[in-house]
Scaffold this motif. Structure first.
Motif, PDB file in Angstrom:
ATOM      1  N   GLY A 206       0.762  -1.307  -0.079  1.00 59.38           N
ATOM      2  CA  GLY A 206       0.058  -0.020   0.064  1.00 59.38           C
ATOM      3  C   GLY A 206       0.840   1.291   0.064  1.00 59.38           C
ATOM      4  N   GLU A 207       2.144   1.110  -0.181  1.00 59.16           N
ATOM      5  CA  GLU A 207       3.050   2.266  -0.198  1.00 59.16           C
ATOM      6  C   GLU A 207       3.917   2.367  -1.350  1.00 59.16           C
ATOM      7  OE1 GLU A 207       2.937   4.414   2.245  1.00 59.16           O
ATOM      8  OE2 GLU A 207       1.814   3.679   3.774  1.00 59.16           O
ATOM      9  N   GLU A 208       4.215   3.766  -1.716  1.00 50.69           N
ATOM     10  CA  GLU A 208       5.157   4.003  -2.950  1.00 50.69           C
ATOM     11  C   GLU A 208       6.431   3.429  -2.673  1.00 50.69           C
ATOM     12  OE1 GLU A 208       6.574   7.680  -5.487  1.00 50.69           O
ATOM     13  OE2 GLU A 208       4.478   7.677  -4.667  1.00 50.69           O
ATOM     14  N   ALA A 209       7.168   2.812  -3.538  1.00 54.07           N
ATOM     15  CA  ALA A 209       8.385   2.066  -3.155  1.00 54.07           C
ATOM     16  C   ALA A 209       9.471   3.447  -3.310  1.00 54.07           C
ATOM     17  CB  ALA A 209       9.013   1.515  -4.570  1.00 54.07           C
ATOM     18  N   VAL A 210      10.504   3.066  -2.288  1.00 50.49           N
ATOM     19  CA  VAL A 210      11.640   3.741  -2.208  1.00 50.49           C
ATOM     20  C   VAL A 210      12.906   3.282  -2.962  1.00 50.49           C
ATOM     21  CG1 VAL A 210      13.237   4.866  -0.534  1.00 50.49           C
ATOM     22  CG2 VAL A 210      10.828   4.546   0.043  1.00 50.49           C
ATOM     23  N   GLU A 211      13.420   3.972  -3.981  1.00 48.88           N
ATOM     24  CA  GLU A 211      14.472   3.491  -4.749  1.00 48.88           C
ATOM     25  C   GLU A 211      15.820   4.228  -4.443  1.00 48.88           C
ATOM     26  OE1 GLU A 211      13.614   1.198  -6.787  1.00 48.88           O
ATOM     27  OE2 GLU A 211      11.726   1.334  -7.227  1.00 48.88           O
ATOM     28  N   GLY A 212      16.819   3.256  -4.870  1.00 50.00           N
ATOM     29  CA  GLY A 212      18.233   3.776  -4.598  1.00 50.00           C
ATOM     30  C   GLY A 212      18.994   3.844  -3.098  1.00 50.00           C
ATOM     31  N   LEU A 213      18.525   2.855  -2.245  1.00 44.91           N
ATOM     32  CA  LEU A 213      19.021   2.814  -1.189  1.00 44.91           C
ATOM     33  C   LEU A 213      20.610   2.120  -1.304  1.00 44.91           C
ATOM     34  CD1 LEU A 213      16.159   1.783   1.362  1.00 44.91           C
ATOM     35  CD2 LEU A 213      17.290   4.137   0.855  1.00 44.91           C
ATOM     36  N   VAL A 214      21.640   2.740  -0.702  1.00 45.64           N
ATOM     37  CA  VAL A 214      23.013   1.993  -0.538  1.00 45.64           C
ATOM     38  C   VAL A 214      22.909   1.066   0.603  1.00 45.64           C
ATOM     39  CG1 VAL A 214      25.299   2.342  -0.347  1.00 45.64           C
ATOM     40  CG2 VAL A 214      23.816   3.888  -1.755  1.00 45.64           C
ATOM     41  N   LEU A 215      22.629   1.589   1.768  1.00 40.20           N
ATOM     42  CA  LEU A 215      22.654   0.674   3.003  1.00 40.20           C
ATOM     43  C   LEU A 215      21.146   0.706   3.675  1.00 40.20           C
ATOM     44  CD1 LEU A 215      25.076   1.644   5.998  1.00 40.20           C
ATOM     45  CD2 LEU A 215      22.558   1.892   6.357  1.00 40.20           C
ATOM     46  N   SER A 216      20.739  -0.535   4.365  1.00 40.87           N
ATOM     47  CA  SER A 216      19.628  -0.595   4.869  1.00 40.87           C
ATOM     48  C   SER A 216      19.841  -1.346   6.238  1.00 40.87           C
ATOM     49  CB  SER A 216      18.521  -1.616   4.098  1.00 40.87           C
ATOM     50  OG  SER A 216      19.031  -2.591   3.476  1.00 40.87           O
ATOM     51  N   ILE A 217      19.623  -0.845   7.369  1.00 38.78           N
ATOM     52  CA  ILE A 217      19.620  -1.628   8.761  1.00 38.78           C
ATOM     53  C   ILE A 217      18.224  -1.883   9.404  1.00 38.78           C
ATOM     54  CG2 ILE A 217      20.534  -1.128  11.075  1.00 38.78           C
ATOM     55  CD1 ILE A 217      22.793   0.216   9.830  1.00 38.78           C
ATOM     56  N   ILE A 218      18.042  -3.006   9.543  1.00 38.25           N
ATOM     57  CA  ILE A 218      16.634  -3.374  10.393  1.00 38.25           C
ATOM     58  C   ILE A 218      16.954  -3.578  11.607  1.00 38.25           C
ATOM     59  CG2 ILE A 218      14.759  -4.762  10.215  1.00 38.25           C
ATOM     60  CD1 ILE A 218      16.991  -4.454   7.362  1.00 38.25           C
ATOM     61  N   CYS A 219      16.204  -2.818  12.618  1.00 39.29           N
ATOM     62  CA  CYS A 219      16.412  -2.948  14.095  1.00 39.29           C
ATOM     63  C   CYS A 219      15.235  -3.516  14.718  1.00 39.29           C
ATOM     64  CB  CYS A 219      16.666  -1.741  14.611  1.00 39.29           C
ATOM     65  SG  CYS A 219      18.027  -1.000  14.088  1.00 39.29           S
ATOM     66  N   ASN A 220      15.187  -4.580  15.540  1.00 35.95           N
ATOM     67  CA  ASN A 220      14.192  -5.113  16.190  1.00 35.95           C
ATOM     68  C   ASN A 220      14.259  -4.534  17.755  1.00 35.95           C
ATOM     69  OD1 ASN A 220      11.984  -6.831  16.792  1.00 35.95           O
ATOM     70  ND2 ASN A 220      13.280  -8.046  17.847  1.00 35.95           N
ATOM     71  N   THR A 221      15.314  -3.615  18.270  1.00 37.69           N
ATOM     72  CA  THR A 221      15.443  -3.124  19.635  1.00 37.69           C
ATOM     73  C   THR A 221      16.492  -2.131  19.176  1.00 37.69           C
ATOM     74  OG1 THR A 221      15.657  -3.532  21.614  1.00 37.69           O
ATOM     75  CG2 THR A 221      17.311  -4.681  20.410  1.00 37.69           C
ATOM     76  N   ALA A 222      16.443  -1.277  20.467  1.00 35.18           N
ATOM     77  CA  ALA A 222      17.704  -0.083  20.545  1.00 35.18           C
ATOM     78  C   ALA A 222      18.444  -0.345  21.724  1.00 35.18           C
ATOM     79  CB  ALA A 222      16.880   1.199  20.624  1.00 35.18           C
ATOM     80  N   PRO A 223      19.756  -0.008  21.598  1.00 30.60           N
ATOM     81  CA  PRO A 223      20.536   0.509  20.894  1.00 30.60           C
ATOM     82  C   PRO A 223      20.819  -0.697  19.590  1.00 30.60           C
ATOM     83  CG  PRO A 223      21.962  -0.280  22.496  1.00 30.60           C
ATOM     84  CD  PRO A 223      20.496  -0.376  22.981  1.00 30.60           C
ATOM     85  N   TRP A 224      21.409  -0.189  18.406  1.00 35.19           N
ATOM     86  CA  TRP A 224      21.684  -1.102  17.380  1.00 35.19           C
ATOM     87  C   TRP A 224      22.764  -2.039  17.496  1.00 35.19           C
ATOM     88  CZ3 TRP A 224      25.379   0.957  13.405  1.00 35.19           C
ATOM     89  CH2 TRP A 224      25.708   0.414  12.704  1.00 35.19           C
ATOM     90  N   THR A 225      23.751  -1.151  18.243  1.00 34.18           N
ATOM     91  CA  THR A 225      25.258  -2.030  18.609  1.00 34.18           C
ATOM     92  C   THR A 225      25.942  -1.005  19.600  1.00 34.18           C
ATOM     93  OG1 THR A 225      26.914  -3.235  17.636  1.00 34.18           O
ATOM     94  CG2 THR A 225      26.633  -1.041  16.624  1.00 34.18           C
ATOM     95  N   PHE A 226      26.996  -1.438  19.894  1.00 33.09           N
ATOM     96  CA  PHE A 226      27.747  -0.823  20.743  1.00 33.09           C
ATOM     97  C   PHE A 226      29.372  -0.758  19.991  1.00 33.09           C
ATOM     98  CE2 PHE A 226      24.548  -2.638  23.440  1.00 33.09           C
ATOM     99  CZ  PHE A 226      24.305  -1.671  24.337  1.00 33.09           C
ATOM    100  N   LEU A 227      29.864   0.322  20.600  1.00 29.25           N
ATOM    101  CA  LEU A 227      31.427   0.739  20.294  1.00 29.25           C
ATOM    102  C   LEU A 227      31.745   0.739  21.560  1.00 29.25           C
ATOM    103  CD1 LEU A 227      33.263   1.254  17.950  1.00 29.25           C
ATOM    104  CD2 LEU A 227      32.924   3.644  18.189  1.00 29.25           C
ATOM    105  N   GLY A 228      32.720  -0.232  21.939  1.00 34.61           N
ATOM    106  CA  GLY A 228      33.172  -0.319  23.348  1.00 34.61           C
ATOM    107  C   GLY A 228      31.908  -0.311  24.231  1.00 34.61           C
ATOM    108  N   ASN A 229      31.834   0.636  25.173  1.00 29.91           N
ATOM    109  CA  ASN A 229      30.696   0.920  25.995  1.00 29.91           C
ATOM    110  C   ASN A 229      29.752   1.784  25.722  1.00 29.91           C
ATOM    111  OD1 ASN A 229      31.280  -1.293  27.893  1.00 29.91           O
ATOM    112  ND2 ASN A 229      32.923   0.379  28.958  1.00 29.91           N
ATOM    113  N   ARG A 230      29.907   2.426  24.296  1.00 31.68           N
ATOM    114  CA  ARG A 230      29.043   3.430  24.011  1.00 31.68           C
ATOM    115  C   ARG A 230      27.878   2.813  23.050  1.00 31.68           C
ATOM    116  NH1 ARG A 230      29.627   8.835  22.364  1.00 31.68           N
ATOM    117  NH2 ARG A 230      31.859   8.591  22.800  1.00 31.68           N
TER     118      ARG A 230
END
Length: 323
Positions: A206-230
């Motif tokens: 039911g939505e218009e397509a979005v074209e031309g993505l280079v990167l796509s990250i799908i998240c089921n929770t937050a945060p996405w990741t950690f850099l050390g303790n950050r």
């Protein structure tokens, strides 16, 4: 209460001595069976057998996010568990990043997390979480690609390519560290010819397509990741209690990488990456990412090869977790 402890013997941050101590601590309160994984996919098989036996109350994953992912897929081999009939999942972090365990609020230390687990078991404390389900179209003819559950994130395109590079380095004996990820991200950026002209299209019912993505990250929770303790928040509103969130980028020039990389480093529960090249979705139940050329694909930090397309479903109340 009968429990199965699934141990990854090569977990990054847990020594054999520590694993023995944790096993003894858990065995003092549980009727504990211990099984060490011997090959890729073994944790999934062990968890499936526990689920189908009907005699196991809890399956405990001692390892990193990859071990947890395999255990989840074994428990849910025959589908989600809204009625609470399957063994509950418990996690003791033993990997390099342990995103899932930390997103649940567990300490990022195996000994402390074991103590928290025992406290939760005594208090009969648990929650039911939502998960993501991904179904891919293979990038090579005749390849078998079954549906697979993921706990905290998936990626299609650039970030999955970085993870593929990291796994290649680990197969050569390199230790999994945050510095290794950063180095491989820079090398992948410099060598990726598609980073300024993305081939990924996003479609939703039911939505218009979005074209031309280079990167796509799908998240089921937050945060996405950690850099050390950050903590880093690609999709700050993502939650185990909602559907799936998505962060897409349509451009990865040097200026864009600097801008969005800085935004990720400064991200918070209130603000993630933003700008005219950013596509953000929140609480989505169903969408598909596809590309004219096969692209790298990853789930929970596990590189799964190339795919022409991947369909994602957010499944609420899929699994009970001791926490």
């Amino acid at each position: 209460m009968r429990a199965l402890l699934v141990v990854n013997p090569v977990a990054t941050t847990t020594s054999a001595r520590t694993r023995d101590v944790l096993s003894h601590a858990l065995a003092s309160d549980l009727k504990l069976d211990v099984a060490a994984t011997e090959y890729r996919g073994h944790a999934r098989r062990l968890a499936r057998q526990a689920a189908e036996s009907g005699t196991t109350d809890v399956v405990i994953a001692l390892g990193g996010d990859g071990t947890v992912n395999e255990v989840v897929n074994g428990l849910l081999h025959n589908g989600p568990d809204p009625g609470g009939e399957l063994p509950r999942l418990a996690v003791v972090p033993g990997g390099s990043t342990n995103v899932f365990a930390r997103a649940l609020g567990l300490p990022n230390d195996a000994v402390e997390a074991t103590g928290a687990l025992l406290d939760a078991l005594h208090a009969r404390s648990e929650r039911t979480i939502g998960l993501g389900l991904a179904t891919g179209t293979p990038g090579t003819p005749d390849a078998e690609v079954p549906s697979r559950w993921f706990t905290f994130c998936a990626g299609y395109g650039f970030d999955a390519g970085v993870i593929g590079r990291v796994e290649g380095q680990r197969e050569r004996g390199k230790r999994s560290t945050h510095a290794l990820y950063v180095r491989q991200a820079m090398r992948h950026f410099l060598g990726d010819r598609r980073r300024t002209h993305g081939t990924i299209s996003l479609t939703r019912p039911g939505e218009e397509a979005v074209e031309g993505l280079v990167l796509s990250i799908i998240c089921n929770t937050a945060p996405w990741t950690f850099l050390g303790n950050r903590p880093m928040y690609a999709a700050p509103r993502a939650s185990f209690d909602t559907g799936l969130d998505l962060l897409g980028l349509s451009r990865l020039s040097s200026a864009a990488v600097t801008r969005y990389g800085t935004q990720l480093l400064r991200s918070s529960p209130d603000r993630g990456p933003h700008g005219r090249h950013v596509v953000s979705l929140h609480d989505e139940t169903e969408f598909t990412l596809q590309s004219q050329v096969p692209l790298p694909f990853q789930l929970d930090g596990d590189h799964l090869g190339l795919r022409n397309s991947v369909s994602f479903t957010g499944v609420r109340r899929a699994l009970r977790v001791i926490v």
